[in-house]
Every structure is written in C-alpha cells, then in structure tokens.
Design an enzyme around this catalytic site. Structure first.
Site, PDB file in Angstrom:
ATOM      1  CG  ASP A   1      -1.533   1.286   1.565  1.00 32.94           C
ATOM      2  OD1 ASP A   1      -1.798   2.058   0.627  1.00 32.94           O
ATOM      3  OD2 ASP A   1      -1.781   1.540   2.777  1.00 32.94           O
TER       4      ASP A   1
ATOM      5  N   GLY B   1       1.534   4.860   0.314  1.00 38.27           N
ATOM      6  CA  GLY B   1       0.928   6.098   0.809  1.00 38.27           C
ATOM      7  C   GLY B   1       1.783   7.304   0.452  1.00 38.27           C
TER       8      GLY B   1
ATOM      9  CG  PHE C   1       6.617   5.640   5.645  1.00 42.58           C
ATOM     10  CD1 PHE C   1       7.981   5.382   5.727  1.00 42.58           C
ATOM     11  CD2 PHE C   1       6.070   6.619   6.465  1.00 42.58           C
ATOM     12  CE1 PHE C   1       8.786   6.095   6.602  1.00 42.58           C
ATOM     13  CE2 PHE C   1       6.862   7.340   7.335  1.00 42.58           C
ATOM     14  CZ  PHE C   1       8.232   7.080   7.412  1.00 42.58           C
TER      15      PHE C   1
ATOM     16  CE1 TYR D   1     -16.873  11.155  -0.290  1.00 42.89           C
ATOM     17  CE2 TYR D   1     -15.269  11.146  -2.067  1.00 42.89           C
ATOM     18  CZ  TYR D   1     -15.657  11.569  -0.813  1.00 42.89           C
ATOM     19  OH  TYR D   1     -14.834  12.385  -0.078  1.00 42.89           O
TER      20      TYR D   1
ATOM     21  N   GLY E   1     -10.395   8.316  -3.002  1.00 40.07           N
ATOM     22  CA  GLY E   1      -9.024   7.813  -3.167  1.00 40.07           C
ATOM     23  C   GLY E   1      -8.980   6.290  -3.216  1.00 40.07           C
ATOM     24  CB  VAL E   2      -6.790   3.936  -5.131  1.00 39.06           C
ATOM     25  CG1 VAL E   2      -5.413   4.307  -4.593  1.00 39.06           C
ATOM     26  CG2 VAL E   2      -6.826   2.444  -5.478  1.00 39.06           C
ATOM     27  CG  ASP E   3      -6.000   5.883   0.298  1.00 39.26           C
ATOM     28  OD1 ASP E   3      -6.814   6.384  -0.511  1.00 39.26           O
ATOM     29  OD2 ASP E   3      -5.354   6.576   1.115  1.00 39.26           O
ATOM     30  NE  ARG E   4     -12.279   8.329   2.051  1.00 43.29           N
ATOM     31  CZ  ARG E   4     -12.972   9.462   1.828  1.00 43.29           C
ATOM     32  NH1 ARG E   4     -12.385  10.486   1.249  1.00 43.29           N
ATOM     33  NH2 ARG E   4     -14.230   9.552   2.195  1.00 43.29           N
TER      34      ARG E   4
ATOM     35  CB  SER F   1      -1.661  13.262   7.821  1.00 42.90           C
ATOM     36  OG  SER F   1      -2.062  12.840   6.544  1.00 42.90           O
TER      37      SER F   1
END
Lengths: 212, 212
Positions: free
Chosen positions: B5, B7, B10, B69, B73-76, B93
């Site tokens: 993943d 980010g 990192f 929506y 974001g791809v992470d969500r 953050s």
C-alpha cells in the site's frame, strides 16, 4: 465614554450604539474629552492606543469571574460577564465555547476557527479545495469538497450542541452569525463583549463610586 | 505474493502475516520470484517500487466500489472492499470516515488528523501547548491545555458516533488504535487495507482465472 476591545488583529470600538474596528497602525483621533475604557490581549496594540489618546482606562483590574478555569483570557472573562445563564460561542480565528450557569463559569473548550480549518486542509495537496459552507448536513457527502466541509462544519455544530444541552446559545465573533443559523434557541450578538464591559463598569466601578 | 500500500509518506508491505513500512529512498530487495501487488496514491513512490523489483502488479484496474462518491481515493476504496457493513475510520494525517451498508458505500467525510489539530493550534501563539490526550471528556475543561485537547478529541468522537449510529466501527491508521478505545462496538485492524486488497485479488482476479 468609548469602549475598546483590543484583540490580536484589530482594536474594536463601541461608542453610542456604533461599533467599528481599527488597525493599531491606523488609529483615528478620538474626542480627547471622552475616556476610552479598554481590555486588551495584545500589548503592542494597547500601547498604540495609549499613545494615541490622552485619557485611557484599563478595565483589567476590575475584571473577574466565578470560575475554576486557570488562564481564561480577559476577552472570554468579559464576554461571560454579559450573561448569567447560557453558552457563549465566540467564533473567530479560534472558536471558544464557554458555559455559564447562575453567573458561574462551569468551563469551556477551544476549537480551530473556520479559517484555520481552511488553511489546514489547503496544506494537504489532495484536499486543497474551497469549502462548501452550504453542504447538506442530513446526507452523507459524495465528493471531496463536501467531505471536508461536512467534516469541519458538522464537528463544530455537534460540539456546540453537545455542550449547550438546551441552554440558550449566545454567538459572537466573525463567524458567529453564520453558525447561529443552525440553532434555534440562540441569538447572535456582536456587542456581547461590550455588554460584558458595561456590566463590569456599572457593577464594579460606578456603583462603588470609583472615579474614572 | 507481497502486498504493498503506497501512501504519501511510506510504502506499507504485507507478507505472510507480517506488516512493515519502508521509505521510498530506502527500499529493501525482495525475493524476485514473489509478485508485489500494489495500490498507490503517490506516483514517485510507485516508480521507486517499480525500479526496485522486477515483478510488480498494479491492482488499480481491478479496484471498484458501488458508490456515488466522486473522487474517492484508491486507498479508501480498497479499505471499503474489506467489509460489507460498518463504518471505516482511517485516522492518519487526515481522518476519513466511510459508511458501508450491504456492500454499498453511502458516503464519507474528512476531518483533520490529530497531528494537524496540533499544528493548527500551535499557529495561534496563546494556544501553543501540548495536547492532553487523557483529558476528561465527562466534565468541562478547566485550563487551556484541556480546553484545546477536549475541543479536538470530543469533536472527532462526536462525529464518529454521529456517523456510525450503532454500526460496527473499523478503526485503522496510526491514531486508529487510540480512537478505538472510546467506542464499544468496534475493532482496530491495521490490516484492513490488505484485507481489502486480498478480497479484490480473490474476487476479481483469481476467481476469473486471470494470471498475475
């Protein structure tokens, strides 16, 4: 008698029902026969006022409040002197929420002001978008702009609601009028701090025969 | 198969039950026979990964979610693929809150992360103080440090409570464990995003006979 609330950015004046603000570097001359009664959270600005006018009176020694809170700013203390029961929401660069009950200050909390949220989100590249202050609060947000606006606005409103618990809410400060729209048992009063000053002058100076 | 993943700060890796993170400038060599399946919100870091390993696979083309929506974001999206019902709180953050119901994403909102609140307050000189993350939440704050800590923490908790409305809450991210302490019907899962990746790999790649 002219009243003056010296904040971090501006000096706010009250005279015969009229309010206005001036920058510390651009103070206009006032009638030298009128006393200017002031409170201040900014030493430099207070000095500018004292230099500009021959007849100033610092209200600080007469300012007091029944509270256990340590370090409450003089502006919040004075605003609390304007009411006996209710919640005061002063929405400026910070949002302060203070709870008054039978003339006793029960405590208070501090949140970032709306402008601070905007600055904070703009520092995260992907979230750098204008707020939508008209975002719907009864449905879940469906895009980034609404998601950050909802996150900011709803959390402020939930906090005010949670702390007021049916008490009357007194909004003041630059964003106070906007926030007051979301509540029923509330008023917006941009003279709140001057009412607090007037109460202190009446109860602790004039009634005791102290000469200004 | 190694999961990654990527980010903004990192690269987070998952391999055989173990998770760790690496900076994009200090990527360690991985077994060249293992495919690294990744999602990314940072192009530079993704490039570093591709340069460091011969056998990478971007999951993005297979990532989807039933939602209205725009711009999620791809992470969500991937985290939402880890559950069918409940609320996902990713506290980094920024704090993102996403609502899932019967495998449909109903919407979400974004708040500043705890570290961002700290920065916001430190930019106001008089409020530049450390947070007290152990502040009492059942009484009104009685000093500046508690007032800003309460303002930050209580507003985040009220928002999560308001949006979850009895649904199970899945906390993840750096401050997720801390926030999970304040809720009952919740779990903290630092593998949530990897579980979402695994579900996508199982349902949209392996089950369809697509070769990695």
């Amino acid at each position: 008698m002219i009243l003056c609330d010296i904040g971090n950015s501006f000096l706010h004046f009250y005279y015969r029902g009229r309010v206005w603000r001036e920058a510390k570097t651009q103070l206009t001359p006032k009638d030298p026969k009128e006393v200017i009664i002031f409170i201040s959270v900014n030493e430099d600005s207070a000095k500018s006022l004292l230099d500009s006018h021959p007849y100033c009176f610092d209200l600080l020694p007469f300012v007091s409040l029944d509270t256990n809170y340590k370090g409450l700013g003089v502006d919040r203390i004075v605003a609390c002197n304007a009411i006996t029961d209710g919640v005061i929401v002063d929405a400026g660069s910070a949002i302060t929420i203070d709870i008054m009950h039978q003339a006793i200050h029960l405590g208070g909390c501090i949140m970032p002001g709306i402008s601070r949220y905007r600055e904070m989100f703009s520092s995260i590249a992907v979230l750098d978008c204008e707020f939508n202050l008209g975002v719907a609060l009864d449905t879940f947000p469906q895009n980034t702009k609404d998601a950050v606006s909802y996150g900011m606005l709803k959390s402020i409103l939930l906090m005010i609601e949670n702390l007021s618990k049916g008490k009357k809410i007194y909004f003041t400060g630059g964003d106070g009028k906007f926030l007051s729209r979301f509540f029923e048992n509330c008023i917006y009063d941009d003279l709140l701090i001057f009412k607090g000053m007037q109460n202190i002058i009446t109860n602790k100076i004039i009634s005791k025969g102290i000469q200004l």
